[in-house]
Scaffold this motif. Structure first.
Motif, PDB file in Angstrom:
ATOM      1  N   LEU A 119      -7.285  13.194  19.160  1.00 20.33           N
ATOM      2  CA  LEU A 119      -8.122  12.100  18.124  1.00 20.33           C
ATOM      3  C   LEU A 119      -7.061  11.108  17.925  1.00 20.33           C
ATOM      4  N   GLY A 120      -7.574   9.809  17.362  1.00 20.26           N
ATOM      5  CA  GLY A 120      -6.717   8.587  17.257  1.00 20.26           C
ATOM      6  C   GLY A 120      -5.920   8.912  15.930  1.00 20.26           C
ATOM      7  N   VAL A 121      -5.309   7.851  15.544  1.00 20.25           N
ATOM      8  CA  VAL A 121      -4.461   7.667  14.417  1.00 20.25           C
ATOM      9  C   VAL A 121      -5.130   8.362  13.077  1.00 20.25           C
ATOM     10  N   LEU A 122      -6.517   7.946  12.792  1.00 18.06           N
ATOM     11  CA  LEU A 122      -7.010   8.372  11.513  1.00 18.06           C
ATOM     12  C   LEU A 122      -7.746   9.635  11.785  1.00 18.06           C
TER      13      LEU A 122
ATOM     14  N   ALA B 192       4.801  -7.799 -15.817  1.00 22.27           N
ATOM     15  CA  ALA B 192       4.296  -7.944 -14.301  1.00 22.27           C
ATOM     16  C   ALA B 192       5.350  -7.928 -13.222  1.00 22.27           C
ATOM     17  N   GLU B 193       6.476  -8.762 -13.574  1.00 23.47           N
ATOM     18  CA  GLU B 193       7.360  -8.926 -12.290  1.00 23.47           C
ATOM     19  C   GLU B 193       8.034  -7.587 -11.966  1.00 23.47           C
ATOM     20  N   GLU B 194       8.172  -6.791 -13.293  1.00 19.32           N
ATOM     21  CA  GLU B 194       8.928  -5.517 -12.933  1.00 19.32           C
ATOM     22  C   GLU B 194       8.003  -4.406 -11.916  1.00 19.32           C
ATOM     23  N   LEU B 195       6.628  -4.849 -11.743  1.00 14.95           N
ATOM     24  CA  LEU B 195       6.101  -4.150 -11.021  1.00 14.95           C
ATOM     25  C   LEU B 195       6.093  -4.439  -9.450  1.00 14.95           C
ATOM     26  N   PHE B 196       6.221  -5.525  -9.128  1.00 15.13           N
ATOM     27  CA  PHE B 196       6.247  -5.946  -7.891  1.00 15.13           C
ATOM     28  C   PHE B 196       6.667  -5.058  -6.757  1.00 15.13           C
ATOM     29  N   ILE B 197       8.080  -4.686  -7.064  1.00 13.89           N
ATOM     30  CA  ILE B 197       8.835  -3.870  -5.765  1.00 13.89           C
ATOM     31  C   ILE B 197       8.314  -2.746  -5.883  1.00 13.89           C
ATOM     32  N   PRO B 198       8.179  -1.712  -7.106  1.00  9.36           N
ATOM     33  CA  PRO B 198       7.681  -0.694  -7.154  1.00  9.36           C
ATOM     34  C   PRO B 198       6.109  -0.821  -6.609  1.00  9.36           C
ATOM     35  N   GLY B 199       5.568  -1.608  -6.942  1.00  7.43           N
ATOM     36  CA  GLY B 199       4.061  -1.595  -6.630  1.00  7.43           C
ATOM     37  C   GLY B 199       3.843  -1.622  -5.012  1.00  7.43           C
ATOM     38  N   ALA B 200       4.566  -2.412  -4.575  1.00  9.22           N
ATOM     39  CA  ALA B 200       4.535  -2.581  -3.069  1.00  9.22           C
ATOM     40  C   ALA B 200       5.094  -1.106  -2.088  1.00  9.22           C
ATOM     41  N   MET B 201       6.101  -0.588  -2.817  1.00 10.83           N
ATOM     42  CA  MET B 201       6.292   0.793  -2.232  1.00 10.83           C
ATOM     43  C   MET B 201       5.215   1.560  -2.480  1.00 10.83           C
ATOM     44  N   ILE B 202       4.583   1.543  -3.533  1.00 15.59           N
ATOM     45  CA  ILE B 202       3.713   2.649  -3.659  1.00 15.59           C
ATOM     46  C   ILE B 202       2.486   2.438  -2.795  1.00 15.59           C
ATOM     47  N   LEU B 203       1.965   1.076  -2.822  1.00 17.48           N
ATOM     48  CA  LEU B 203       0.822   0.727  -1.751  1.00 17.48           C
ATOM     49  C   LEU B 203       1.208   1.392  -0.426  1.00 17.48           C
ATOM     50  N   PHE B 204       2.493   0.941   0.083  1.00 14.32           N
ATOM     51  CA  PHE B 204       2.925   1.434   1.467  1.00 14.32           C
ATOM     52  C   PHE B 204       2.872   3.015   1.474  1.00 14.32           C
ATOM     53  N   GLY B 205       3.422   3.638   0.426  1.00 21.58           N
ATOM     54  CA  GLY B 205       3.286   4.996   0.407  1.00 21.58           C
ATOM     55  C   GLY B 205       2.029   5.403   0.497  1.00 21.58           C
ATOM     56  N   LEU B 206       1.198   5.049  -0.033  1.00 20.51           N
ATOM     57  CA  LEU B 206      -0.363   5.632  -0.073  1.00 20.51           C
ATOM     58  C   LEU B 206      -0.877   5.367   1.335  1.00 20.51           C
ATOM     59  N   ALA B 207      -0.798   4.027   1.748  1.00 26.25           N
ATOM     60  CA  ALA B 207      -1.389   3.806   3.072  1.00 26.25           C
ATOM     61  C   ALA B 207      -0.509   4.991   4.028  1.00 26.25           C
ATOM     62  N   ALA B 208       0.728   5.065   4.031  1.00 29.56           N
ATOM     63  CA  ALA B 208       1.463   6.035   5.218  1.00 29.56           C
ATOM     64  C   ALA B 208       0.716   7.365   4.851  1.00 29.56           C
ATOM     65  N   ALA B 209       0.687   7.782   3.705  1.00 32.25           N
ATOM     66  CA  ALA B 209       0.187   9.036   3.436  1.00 32.25           C
ATOM     67  C   ALA B 209      -1.338   9.313   4.245  1.00 32.25           C
ATOM     68  N   VAL B 211      -2.307   7.546   6.692  1.00 33.76           N
ATOM     69  CA  VAL B 211      -2.301   7.663   8.180  1.00 33.76           C
ATOM     70  C   VAL B 211      -1.585   8.980   8.470  1.00 33.76           C
ATOM     71  N   LEU B 212      -0.996   9.649   7.828  1.00 32.38           N
ATOM     72  CA  LEU B 212      -0.393  11.012   8.198  1.00 32.38           C
ATOM     73  C   LEU B 212      -1.338  12.417   8.099  1.00 32.38           C
TER      74      LEU B 212
END
Lengths: 271, 332
Positions: A119-122, B192-209, B211-212
């Motif tokens: 299967l692919g990535v997803l 709002a400014e407080e959220l930028f870095i952790p927000g980006a980290m969270i969005l990246f983490g969610l996307a990576a999860a 994919v995995l």
């Protein structure tokens, strides 16, 4: 040449599904395998015999690439197993270990997992994946159980469900570790029948067993491990006559004829 | 166990609607309440009320964004931990990851009081180091029984880190008040400014999860079968735990030590859609966001104008649920 560009030191024999020479491995300072050798011709059923602790499971895991041997060479269809990536390996050999987890997943979901190397990535499955999964379910008679959860199945059905998953992996080589250890006579017969039928269709099987009667009945070839070393390789008739059953297992062959006139061999403890 | 699972389309639509409604309620309700029309004209028309606009932009929107991100992040962090260790009782606060992030944040507040920008990084490092420490202990302590050892090692390391936090609060009493609200967990005074870095980290983490997730699905089969299916089991486990720390650390950096969201939500999601991790990731994201949004909404409206930290409500909800899980497990 393997993936790292090194010449394989032994001529790779592509007629063999598995070829091992001089495989050694130590675990916690104990030598589990020392000089194990094995040849499994394509399309055959080879049974690996040995007493508990003789290194059968470890050799099987080394062949599957799940453990790295400290010395020796292992080839799968002519390619060194160490040169294959996990995914490439999973497309050539399927493994069914002895312990099979109880899961809250359905049989259909389990069999579908057998397709994951393709299967692919997803992880989206296509039409071909679904066809192969359906074929695997049919080959093991599990079609009626597809919507049952694994944890509700009997031991025998669970074994067949995992067997179906291994078949869905669509590899020509299957390694089964004690596939009938916890099964009653009927399920053992179903597993053996499936193995014999599939080997007729070109699949190669390497299985470990502890029952010599079953081994002689089902195998095309038998290999015996004793203390991590291969002490016999040959066909069942040669095994029966070799003196290995007496020496390694303290069992003597008894030849018999059934009421139906079928000749078979049983092993009985030495007097 | 042939329980019929709810249809996926139904679950996703209901959760989608719930998320929308809780976001809307989060924006409109609070110590000052607005109608939809009022809020809409304040945000999008020239002659809207400037005060309303200020409240919405400066206070409410960052707050609901923070709550949704925190809920989603903690839920997926818990899901990753539970899947990678094959232990249903794992979650960021049970295995001490929260305390690790908390200790790092406290240390950062004490030693570098002006360096707010470093808090997300410090929280992530604290969470990641604690995860590695807990796993190192539990994997080296036993070949088998890792599932129990993870919890035990987590409790021990968590206790040690809590002691460290107490020590720091004695040495630097001036950060104690900000730490008190940090440890209760909540979203008051988020900007709002407080959220930028952790927000980006969270969005990246969610996307990576996401994919995995197809590979994580195979870990339930045990290491041998998963490896036989082509999964690099150790690497996958390591990366998932690192992602779990990233998510948890990022959330802790702005929301404090929110209890139990990471434990409850994956279980809730499994009840709804079964055990397929590919589906559990989006469902946990939605459930987590809704749950924390509602907890925050309740926290600031129940005793309005007084405000409770959302973390207290989450813990009040989470503790009985944890006990329920323990008892159900024993019966099983």
């Amino acid at each position: 040449m393997n993936r790292r560009g090194l010449p394989a030191s032994l001529p790779a024999d592509e007629a063999l599904a598995v070829a091992c020479r001089g495989v050694c491995l130590s675990y916690k300072k104990k030598q589990v395998l020392c000089g194990a050798a094995l040849s499994v011709p394509r399309g055959t059923v080879t049974v690996l015999l040995g007493k508990n602790g003789s290194g059968k499971t470890t050799l099987l895991r080394c062949i599957a690439g799940l453990r790295k041997a400290s010395a020796g060479e292992i080839f799968l269809f002519g390619t060194p197993v160490s040169a294959l990536s996990p995914r490439e390996r999973a497309k050539r050999v399927a493994v069914m270990p002895q312990t099979l987890p109880l899961l809250h997943r359905t049989v259909a979901e389990l069999i579908a997992m057998g397709r994951s190397p393709y299967l692919g990535v997803l992880g989206g499955a296509g039409e071909r994946d679904r066809q192969i999964a359906a074929r695997a379910a049919a080959q093991t008679d599990m079609t009626a159980h597809l919507q049952d959860a694994i944890c509700t199945l009997s031991g025998g059905e669970r074994q067949l469900a995992y067997f179906a998953m291994a078949l869905a992996q669509d590899t020509k080589l299957l390694l089964l570790d004690e596939p009938t250890a916890s099964l009653d006579a009927e399920y053992s017969r179903r597993v053996y029948d499936a193995i014999r039928t599939l080997s007729g269709e070109g699949y190669t099987f390497l299985l470990t067993l502890h029952d010599l009667d079953d081994a002689v009945a089902i195998a095309d070839r038998i290999a015996v491990l004793d203390g991590g070393r291969t002490v016999f390789e040959g066909d069942p008739a040669a095994f029966t006559a070799s003196g290995v059953p007496e020496r390694v297992f303290s069992l003597a062959p008894v030849h018999a004829v059934s009421d139906a006139g079928e000749r078979f061999t049983l092993f009985r403890p030495l007097p | 166990m042939k329980r019929k699972k709810l249809s996926l389309a139904l679950v996703f639509s209901v959760l989608g609607v719930l998320l929308f409604l809780s976001l809307l309620a989060g924006v409109l309700f609070g110590s000052a309440r607005f109608g939809i029309g009022e809020a809409f004209s304040a945000l999008f028309s020239e002659d809207g009320d400037a005060t309303v606009r200020l409240i919405l932009l400066q206070l409410r929107l960052p707050r609901v964004a923070a709550a949704a991100l925190a809920g989603a992040g903690l839920a997926v962090s818990g899901l990753l931990l539970q899947t990678a260790t094959d232990n249903d009782l794992c979650s960021p606060n049970v295995i001490g990851v929260n305390s690790g992030a908390g200790f790092a944040v406290m240390l950062c507040m004490c030693l570098l009081p002006a360096a707010f920008a470093f808090l997300p990084l410090a929280a992530f490092l604290g969470a990641a180091l604690t995860t590695l420490l807990v796993l190192g202990i539990s994997f080296s302590a036993a070949g088998k029984g890792v599932r129990t050892k993870v919890v035990l090692a987590g409790v021990a390391v968590g206790a040690l880190l809590s002691a460290g936090i107490s020590l720091l609060s004695h040495l630097y009493p001036e950060v104690l008040s900000s730490y008190a609200s940090f440890s209760a967990g909540g979203f008051a005074d988020i900007y709002a400014e407080e959220l930028f870095i952790p927000g980006a980290m969270i969005l990246f983490g969610l996307a990576a999860a996401a994919v995995l997730s197809p590979r994580l699905n195979l870990l339930c089969l045990g290491d041998d079968i998963a490896a036989g299916l082509g999964v690099r089991v150790r690497l996958l486990r390591f990366v998932s735990l690192l992602l779990a720390s990233l998510l948890c650390g990022a959330v802790v950096s702005f929301a404090g030590l929110l209890g139990f969201a990471g434990l409850i939500v994956p279980h809730l999601a499994r009840r709804l859609v079964g055990h397929d991790v590919r589906i559990l990731v989006p469902v946990s994201i939605l459930c987590g966001a809704v749950l924390v949004l509602l907890a925050d909404l309740a926290a600031r409206t129940l005793f309005s104008p007084a405000e409770l930290p959302a973390g207290i409500l989450m813990a009040a909800l989470g503790a009985p649920f944890f006990l329920y899980l323990l008892f159900r497990r024993r019966r099983a």
